[in-house]
Design a protein around this motif. Structure first.
Motif, mmCIF file in Angstrom:
data_model
loop_
_atom_site.group_PDB
_atom_site.id
_atom_site.type_symbol
_atom_site.label_atom_id
_atom_site.label_comp_id
_atom_site.label_asym_id
_atom_site.label_seq_id
_atom_site.Cartn_x
_atom_site.Cartn_y
_atom_site.Cartn_z
ATOM 1 N N ILE A 162 61.551 55.833 -48.952
ATOM 2 C CA ILE A 162 60.727 55.002 -48.070
ATOM 3 C C ILE A 162 61.356 54.905 -46.684
ATOM 4 O O ILE A 162 60.670 55.045 -45.660
ATOM 5 N N GLU A 163 62.660 54.709 -46.657
ATOM 6 C CA GLU A 163 63.344 54.574 -45.367
ATOM 7 C C GLU A 163 63.431 55.913 -44.640
ATOM 8 O O GLU A 163 63.220 55.979 -43.418
ATOM 9 N N ASP B 177 60.217 56.670 -43.219
ATOM 10 C CA ASP B 177 59.755 55.542 -42.404
ATOM 11 C C ASP B 177 58.364 55.085 -42.839
ATOM 12 O O ASP B 177 57.449 54.906 -42.029
ATOM 13 N N LEU B 178 58.220 54.865 -44.145
ATOM 14 C CA LEU B 178 56.933 54.470 -44.710
ATOM 15 C C LEU B 178 56.737 52.967 -44.591
ATOM 16 O O LEU B 178 57.674 52.183 -44.758
ATOM 17 N N THR B 179 55.513 52.569 -44.309
ATOM 18 C CA THR B 179 55.162 51.153 -44.272
ATOM 19 C C THR B 179 53.830 50.947 -44.994
ATOM 20 O O THR B 179 53.067 51.878 -45.192
ATOM 21 N N ASP B 180 53.596 49.704 -45.391
ATOM 22 C CA ASP B 180 52.356 49.352 -46.084
ATOM 23 C C ASP B 180 52.117 50.251 -47.296
ATOM 24 O O ASP B 180 50.991 50.682 -47.577
ATOM 25 N N LEU C 182 62.956 46.027 -50.085
ATOM 26 C CA LEU C 182 62.192 46.375 -48.879
ATOM 27 C C LEU C 182 60.816 45.708 -48.878
ATOM 28 O O LEU C 182 59.790 46.372 -48.776
ATOM 29 N N ASP D 18 59.121 44.131 -46.725
ATOM 30 C CA ASP D 18 58.292 44.292 -45.526
ATOM 31 C C ASP D 18 57.640 45.661 -45.435
ATOM 32 O O ASP D 18 56.761 45.874 -44.596
ATOM 33 N N ARG D 19 58.035 46.591 -46.303
ATOM 34 C CA ARG D 19 57.460 47.937 -46.276
ATOM 35 C C ARG D 19 56.440 48.177 -47.395
ATOM 36 O O ARG D 19 55.817 49.229 -47.448
ATOM 37 N N GLY E 82 52.988 47.351 -49.232
ATOM 38 C CA GLY E 82 51.689 46.715 -49.035
ATOM 39 C C GLY E 82 51.033 46.272 -50.321
ATOM 40 O O GLY E 82 50.198 45.357 -50.317
#
Length: 235
Positions: free
Chosen positions: A63-64, A67-70, A90, A92-93, A95
């Motif tokens: 994920i880091e 740079d994955l989000t949601d 994590l 905040d990453r 969803g």
């Protein structure tokens, strides 16, 4: 476009998702389905030191690195423990958390706490020549088959990807002490119709949504279209 990160369960590899990945990507989404350390193309890395924390490092590191989000983070079976600890690390990453016929832990629990029958597998390994390795569960008579799979070709395919699981994976505790985790939306998908005696499902939090899927345990192999349709509801 949503990002799905699909985490396989014990003994399997990322290959288990091969029938689901194209269905999600065709719908316009990004999909990652890694093999955890000691599985699939990293089977040669399996050692007694590999455990739950290793798997959490695998997924959180991906994920880091990307740079994955949601992220829609899906954990099948044993990987319910993995995705729980990843979300804790994590929050905040992430969803959406999806427990796919999965173990549902509380903070500090191990796989043995969540599913006591796991202790029997560890005891059997202890009596073998390699006490740190837990071999895959044996095939059961139909209708249970191999993780719920009864089609001969499908069983052969899945059997070819299975590998041993390290005992440490079942003994290390989940970390779920970050207050932000409680705010992450959760979905539980229960495979129904082929329940096995001795394996009980934990109650689902009132805030989570629940879907039922008529399938054996390895639903990504047995009913990939139906599973993908449910996952697409979360995008």
């Amino acid at each position: 476009m949503s990002t799905y990160l699909l985490v396989h369960g014990a003994w399997h590899s990322g290959e288990a998702w091969d029938r689901v990945v194209p269905l999600l990507t065709t719908a316009g989404h990004r999909v990652l389905a890694p093999s955890l350390t000691g599985h699939g193309d990293t089977a040669h890395l399996l050692t007694p030191e590999v455990g739950l924390e290793t798997y959490v490092d695998d997924v959180a590191g991906l994920i880091e690195a990307e740079d994955l989000t949601d992220v829609i983070l899906v954990g099948h079976s044993f990987a319910g423990l993995v995705v729980s600890s990843v979300a804790n690390r994590l929050p905040d990453r992430i969803g959406h958390l999806v427990y796919l016929d999965a173990m549902v832990p509380a903070d500090g629990e191990t796989a043995v706490d969540v599913m006591p029958i796991t202790a029997t597998l560890i005891e059997a390994a202890a009596a073998s020549g390699t006490p740190w390795r837990v071999p895959p569960m044996p095939e059961l008579p139909d209708p249970h088959g191999l993780f719920g799979i009864t089609d001969p070709d499908d069983k052969a395919w899945v059997r070819g990807m299975l590998c041993d699981e390290p005992v440490l994976a079942y003994r290390q505790p989940v970390r779920l002490d970050h207050p932000a985790v409680a705010a992450i939306p959760r979905t539980h998908i229960h495979c129904v119709g082929q329940e096995i005696d001795g394996i009980t499902r934990r109650p689902v939090p009132a805030t989570a949504q629940v879907f039922e899927l008529r399938s054996g345990h390895d639903c990504m192999v047995i009913v990939p279209d139906e599973l993908a349709a449910l996952l697409l509801k979360l995008a």
